[in-house]
Design an enzyme around this catalytic site. Structure first.
Site, short mmCIF file in Angstrom:
data_model
loop_
_atom_site.label_atom_id
_atom_site.label_comp_id
_atom_site.label_asym_id
_atom_site.label_seq_id
_atom_site.Cartn_x
_atom_site.Cartn_y
_atom_site.Cartn_z
N CYS A 1 64.30 54.60 63.97
CA CYS A 1 64.01 55.53 62.86
C CYS A 1 64.10 56.99 63.29
CB CYS A 1 62.64 55.22 62.27
SG CYS A 1 62.56 53.55 61.60
N HIS B 1 61.29 61.07 57.71
CA HIS B 1 61.84 59.71 57.69
C HIS B 1 61.09 58.92 56.62
CE1 HIS B 1 62.81 55.67 58.59
NE2 HIS B 1 61.65 55.40 59.13
N ASN C 1 63.20 51.64 53.44
CA ASN C 1 63.33 52.27 54.75
C ASN C 1 64.71 51.95 55.31
OD1 ASN C 1 63.27 52.93 57.46
ND2 ASN C 1 61.22 52.10 57.84
#
Ligand code: COA
Length: 331
Positions: free
Chosen positions: A113, A258, A288
């Site tokens: 990420c 993020h 995500n």
């Protein structure tokens, strides 16, 4: 030394939209549970024939068109992903091939990420030193094929989506603009708190029916530890970026965090003390998408007119490793 500017951004997601109700057909979950815990309503999943490299290629072509550039104008690819199409080689070369290029370097960044900001840091250093002048920075993921889409995997399967976001970066001589600084962090004590154990050469053989039977090829996570650490460390990374440049939270025009979980983003916003209009969220739509989440959110924000010349953009990310990172950019 020149600074690094964003010349163009773009993204591409698959056509197939998967709603929370669609997931409830596959596993014991509900729209209410997913929205309450994560804010996510839909995500995109690839169909047959689509790959991470094919999503990245579409996004790259859109960015090149926006920049008025040809693929041949690029002199380096930095490809960030934790879901490569193959064990080796890295995805950068597959994208390079799709773009019809044969003679530029392609490096893969495996920082999950935090990948896009780690990749930005590498690209920024190369551009400032003059090693490369036109870098295609990519964040692209295909999570859907790796998810355990049964009740056993429901704590992770509902969170992740597929997609690709890119930025074309180059030097600017305007001292008032560009990437001001990047800040990278890692703490391997948490390596197993969010990880995919296999295939991996720590095992002999590196993949086996037994490893698959045990679900070692699936992402597993300690959700609470991830939540706690992300909520703490993303604000710290933003504080580092602001302090390095003598700036304050009030100076931030837009924070693009993020997109891990809407509740985490809300905690981050509160910890830094930002208004709603200073924070970018689109996890509701995409889930995500790991290394792709920041460039997708950034491109949407730009399309919505949320950044203009001279504004302060701050990026922050947290993920598997644990790794976390931030960047400050004068737009
Ligand atoms: N649908 C319905 N129930 C689910 C579920 C789902 N998709 N996933 C888990 N559950 C169940 C659990 O089995 C548990 O049941 P039990 O109480 O009978 O054992 C219950 O819901 C509560 O689980 P819990 O783990 O306490 O929930 P939580 O409030 O911690 O939320 C996460 C779980 C994963 C949403 C949360 O921990 C989180 O968001 N963590 C961060 C994840 C993340 O962002 N990862 C990526 C970082 S880059």
């Amino acid at each position: 030394m020149p600074r690094t500017e964003f010349i163009a951004t773009a993204f591409h997601v698959p056509e197939r939209v998967v709603s929370n109700d669609d997931l409830a057909q596959l596993m014991d979950t509900s729209d209410e549970w997913i929205v309450q815990r994560s804010g996510i309503k839909t995500r995109y999943w690839v169909s047959d024939g689509e790959t991470g490299a094919s999503l990245a290629t579409q996004a790259a072509r859109k960015a090149l068109a926006k920049a008025g550039m040809r693929a041949a104008d690029l002199d380096c690819i930095v490809y960030c992903t934790c879901t490569p199409d193959h064990f080796e080689p890295g995805n950068g070369v597959f994208l390079e091939r799709e773009l019809g290029l044969t003679d530029i370097p392609a490096i893969d960044v495996r920082n999950q990420c935090s990948g896009f900001i780690y990749g930005l840091s590498v690209a920024d250093a190369w551009i400032r030193t003059g090693q490369y002048r036109r870098i295609l920075l990519v964040g692209a993921e295909v999570h859907s094929r790796g998810l355990d889409r049964t009740t056993r995997g429901r704590d992770t399967a509902v969170l992740f989506g597929d997609g690709a976001g890119v930025a074309i970066l180059g030097p600017t001589d305007d001292p008032a603009r560009g990437v001001l600084s990047t800040h990278l962090f890692a703490d391997g004590r948490h390596a197993e708190d969010l990880w995919v154990d296999a295939p991996g050469l720590a095992h002999d053989p590196y993949i086996s029916e037994e490893l698959i039977r045990q679900g070692k090829h699936r992402a597993v996570m300690d959700g609470r530890e991830v939540f706690k650490s992300a909520s703490l460390l993303m604000p710290q990374s933003v504080a580092a970026a602001l302090a390095a440049n003598g700036l304050a939270p009030a100076d931030i025009t837009l924070l693009v965090p993020h997109q891990a979980n809407l509740r985490i983003i809300e905690m981050v916003q509160k910890a830094i003390g930002l208004r709603d209009d200073q924070v970018c969220t689109n996890i509701q739509k995409y889930g995500n998408t790991t290394a792709a989440s920041i460039p997708i959110a950034l491109d949407e924000a730009l399309c919505n007119g949320r950044l203009k010349r001279g504004d302060l953009l701050v990026l922050t990310a947290f993920g598997s490793g644990f790794t976390w990172a931030s960047a400050a950019v004068r737009w």
